[in-house]
Design an enzyme around this catalytic site. Structure first.
Site, PDB file in Angstrom:
ATOM      1  N   GLN A   1       4.897   9.079  -0.155  1.00  0.00           N
ATOM      2  CA  GLN A   1       6.307   9.172   0.200  1.00  0.00           C
ATOM      3  C   GLN A   1       6.696  10.617   0.493  1.00  0.00           C
ATOM      4  O   GLN A   1       6.214  11.551  -0.151  1.00  0.00           O
ATOM      5  CB  GLN A   1       7.175   8.634  -0.936  1.00  0.00           C
ATOM      6  CG  GLN A   1       7.050   7.133  -1.168  1.00  0.00           C
ATOM      7  CD  GLN A   1       7.794   6.300  -0.128  1.00  0.00           C
ATOM      8  OE1 GLN A   1       8.415   6.838   0.799  1.00  0.00           O
ATOM      9  NE2 GLN A   1       7.718   4.992  -0.270  1.00  0.00           N
TER      10      GLN A   1
ATOM     11  N   TYR B   1      -0.146  -4.011  -0.308  1.00  0.00           N
ATOM     12  CA  TYR B   1       0.123  -2.766   0.417  1.00  0.00           C
ATOM     13  C   TYR B   1       0.261  -1.628  -0.599  1.00  0.00           C
ATOM     14  O   TYR B   1       1.197  -0.833  -0.549  1.00  0.00           O
ATOM     15  CB  TYR B   1       1.396  -2.866   1.253  1.00  0.00           C
ATOM     16  CG  TYR B   1       1.523  -4.120   2.078  1.00  0.00           C
ATOM     17  CD1 TYR B   1       0.939  -4.223   3.338  1.00  0.00           C
ATOM     18  CD2 TYR B   1       2.248  -5.221   1.606  1.00  0.00           C
ATOM     19  CE1 TYR B   1       1.067  -5.374   4.099  1.00  0.00           C
ATOM     20  CE2 TYR B   1       2.382  -6.376   2.353  1.00  0.00           C
ATOM     21  CZ  TYR B   1       1.785  -6.456   3.596  1.00  0.00           C
ATOM     22  OH  TYR B   1       1.922  -7.597   4.342  1.00  0.00           O
TER      23      TYR B   1
ATOM     24  N   GLU C   1      -4.990  -3.035  -0.301  1.00  0.00           N
ATOM     25  CA  GLU C   1      -4.618  -2.067   0.728  1.00  0.00           C
ATOM     26  C   GLU C   1      -5.695  -2.044   1.806  1.00  0.00           C
ATOM     27  O   GLU C   1      -6.888  -2.072   1.494  1.00  0.00           O
ATOM     28  CB  GLU C   1      -4.460  -0.685   0.094  1.00  0.00           C
ATOM     29  CG  GLU C   1      -4.307   0.461   1.060  1.00  0.00           C
ATOM     30  CD  GLU C   1      -3.069   0.341   1.921  1.00  0.00           C
ATOM     31  OE1 GLU C   1      -3.207   0.447   3.156  1.00  0.00           O
ATOM     32  OE2 GLU C   1      -1.975   0.144   1.363  1.00  0.00           O
TER      33      GLU C   1
ATOM     34  N   ASP D   1       5.113  -3.648  -0.679  1.00  0.00           N
ATOM     35  CA  ASP D   1       5.777  -2.531  -0.014  1.00  0.00           C
ATOM     36  C   ASP D   1       5.138  -2.346   1.357  1.00  0.00           C
ATOM     37  O   ASP D   1       4.353  -1.418   1.578  1.00  0.00           O
ATOM     38  CB  ASP D   1       5.633  -1.267  -0.870  1.00  0.00           C
ATOM     39  CG  ASP D   1       6.417  -0.083  -0.308  1.00  0.00           C
ATOM     40  OD1 ASP D   1       7.132  -0.265   0.694  1.00  0.00           O
ATOM     41  OD2 ASP D   1       6.314   1.024  -0.867  1.00  0.00           O
TER      42      ASP D   1
ATOM     43  N   CYS E   1      11.234  -0.167   3.647  1.00  0.00           N
ATOM     44  CA  CYS E   1      11.906   0.954   4.303  1.00  0.00           C
ATOM     45  C   CYS E   1      12.656   0.484   5.542  1.00  0.00           C
ATOM     46  O   CYS E   1      13.208   1.295   6.282  1.00  0.00           O
ATOM     47  CB  CYS E   1      10.894   2.038   4.684  1.00  0.00           C
ATOM     48  SG  CYS E   1       9.598   1.467   5.804  1.00  0.00           S
TER      49      CYS E   1
END
Length: 480
Positions: A219, A248, A269, A317, A344
């Site tokens: 991030q 994820y 992932e 996410d 997001c």
């Protein structure tokens, strides 16, 4: 922003505010930005669940710890700054108020070092030159800094002299990486060469020691990331008995936090570099009940179902495009008691949440977090719980309000518009998209963006816009 500008009520003091377009809300005060984002989330999913009050940033300036500086040779002068995909050029920026000041200093030093050693800088006019861009990552809590130099060929001119000169100018750099990328995209290439230092940085995130490699995602706003991750894990309501899947999962920060409160955690992932970091991070923190798998999330969930395994909680996410239908279908089959969905992009999240609601879940909480001050982006955390077999929920919800075009739609109109704008610089209308979708054989809702009469004249979509929209439809896998 200067103190005088703040006193005068100025909010768009940045000299390249309109040219750069990175801070879309620079014309608003921070309080106005928060209200704007609160309303945005409420309009998207307010009918399903009243959103909590948005979690503001303690300091909305200087928060970006991942900063990319692009280079261009314009009018006989080398500049560095923000890459504009619409023009293929660069808006010169030496100091951006949302960036960590150390990152801007390093980018400027890279530019001056290259010029001093006569290393050819990329020129958008003729498509020639070596130095394309630099990516700076800063670990706020440890002070470690990574700089990744991206060039257009393996032959790095005056490489040894460049490393010596740059590290003397910027001793705060703890590792220096070189990568090659010949494409037009501002990405780090597949191969990374360590020029100086250990080749990665480590930071402390939510009490966990986390390794970050050149190609791993982290991030950009560590202060808000801490609030976001803590909120997500707290929402999962773990008691120590649960099996958790973190889809994820990236470098595993939330997985490790969840592992402290769960029986078993599986992190999934597709990015190999991120999975390698996650495995190392588990060892660094002495976490033995977390397992990380490198796989497409949809494929992983399908295999999980084939083995008749059970997960009590799923944390996800995904990227801005959200989840595809295959993943969501497999997620529903896993049938976790609770789903914590971090996003997001609340527009694609709304689409996915609507799917989950139709398949036996209820949206219990909706929590916005301001991860990116001065931009129109907002992070959201949704908590969904599985309805019992004797329960049902009826929601009066028009699909227009979630911007869905059909039951099989994979992207909203706004999402397609945003993709086209980001990758081509073109502004397309809903009518443009509807025309292209119809031309591609994608069935539209009756009367959606259609003319009111047969005699009505509709502006035709230009060839340039049509090609851009087709590219977006392919990206979202709505056409082959």
């Amino acid at each position: 922003m200067t103190e005088q500008a703040k006193k005068d009520g100025q909010t768009n003091s940045c000299p390249v505010y309109k040219k750069c377009s990175g801070c879309q809300l620079r014309n608003m005060t921070y309080e106005e930005q928060l209200k704007f984002k609160q309303i945005k989330v409420d309009r998207l999913m307010g009918k399903l669940c009243r959103p909590d009050r948005i979690i503001a940033a303690d300091n909305p300036e200087g928060y970006r710890c991942k900063v990319q500086g692009a280079f261009d040779f314009k009018n006989g002068k080398c500049v560095s700054g923000v890459y504009q995909s619409s023009t293929g050029g660069v808006v010169a920026v030496d100091r951006c108020e949302v960036n960590d000041e150390r990152a801007d200093k390093i980018i400027k030093a890279v530019r001056k070092t290259a010029l001093g050693l006569k290393i050819p800088v990329w020129c958008s006019f003729n498509g020639k030159g070596f130095l394309r861009h630099v990516l700076v990552r800063i670990a706020r809590n440890t002070g470690e800094i990574m700089a990744i130099i991206v060039g257009t060929s393996e032959n790095f001119p005056s490489k040894a002299a460049f490393v010596k000169c740059l590290t003397e100018k910027c001793p705060e750099i703890t590792t220096l990486i070189f990568s090659v990328n010949r494409s037009d995209k501002m990405n780090v290439g597949d191969r990374c060469e360590v020029l100086y230092g250990k080749g990665y940085i480590e930071d402390i995130i939510c009490g966990k020691r986390i390794r970050i490699s050149p190609k791993s995602f982290a991030q950009v706003n560590p202060a808000q990331a801490k609030k976001l991750y803590e909120l997500a894990v707290r929402s999962a309501k773990l008691t120590g008995k649960e099996t958790v899947i973190d889809a994820y999962c990236g470098i595993g920060a939330m997985s490790l936090m969840a592992a402290d409160k769960a029986k078993k955690v599986y992190g999934c992932e597709i990015n190999k570099s991120a999975v390698n970091d996650a495995v190392i991070n588990a060892k660094l923190n002495g976490t033995e009940n977390a397992e990380f798998i490198c796989s497409d999330s949809g494929k992983f969930f399908a295999e999980f179902n084939e083995e008749n395994l059970k997960a009590d909680v799923v944390i996800l996410d995904p990227a801005r495009a959200g989840c595809d239908r295959k993943f969501l279908s497999e997620l529903v089959k896993v049938s976790p008691d609770r789903i914590v969905y971090v996003s997001c992009e609340p527009e694609t999240q709304a689409r996915d949440v609507f799917f989950l609601i139709k398949n036996g879940y209820k949206l219990k909480k909706l929590m916005p977090v301001d991860m990116f001050p001065y931009t129109n982006h907002v992070e959201t955390v949704c908590l969904l719980s599985k309805l019992k077999s004797d329960q049902h929920i009826e929601v009066e919800l028009k699909t227009d309000e979630l911007d869905l075009t059909s039951a099989e739609s994979k992207a909203t109109y706004d999402e397609i518009k945003a993709y086209v704008k980001e990758h081509t610089g073109l502004t397309v209308s809903s009518l443009n998209i509807a025309q292209v979708k119809q031309k591609c054989g994608i069935i539209e809702r009756e009367n959606y963006n259609k003319a009111k009469s047969k005699d009505s004249r509709q502006p035709k979509c230009t060839k340039e816009k049509e090609e851009a929209i087709v590219g977006a439809l392919k990206y979202f896998k709505m056409i082959g």
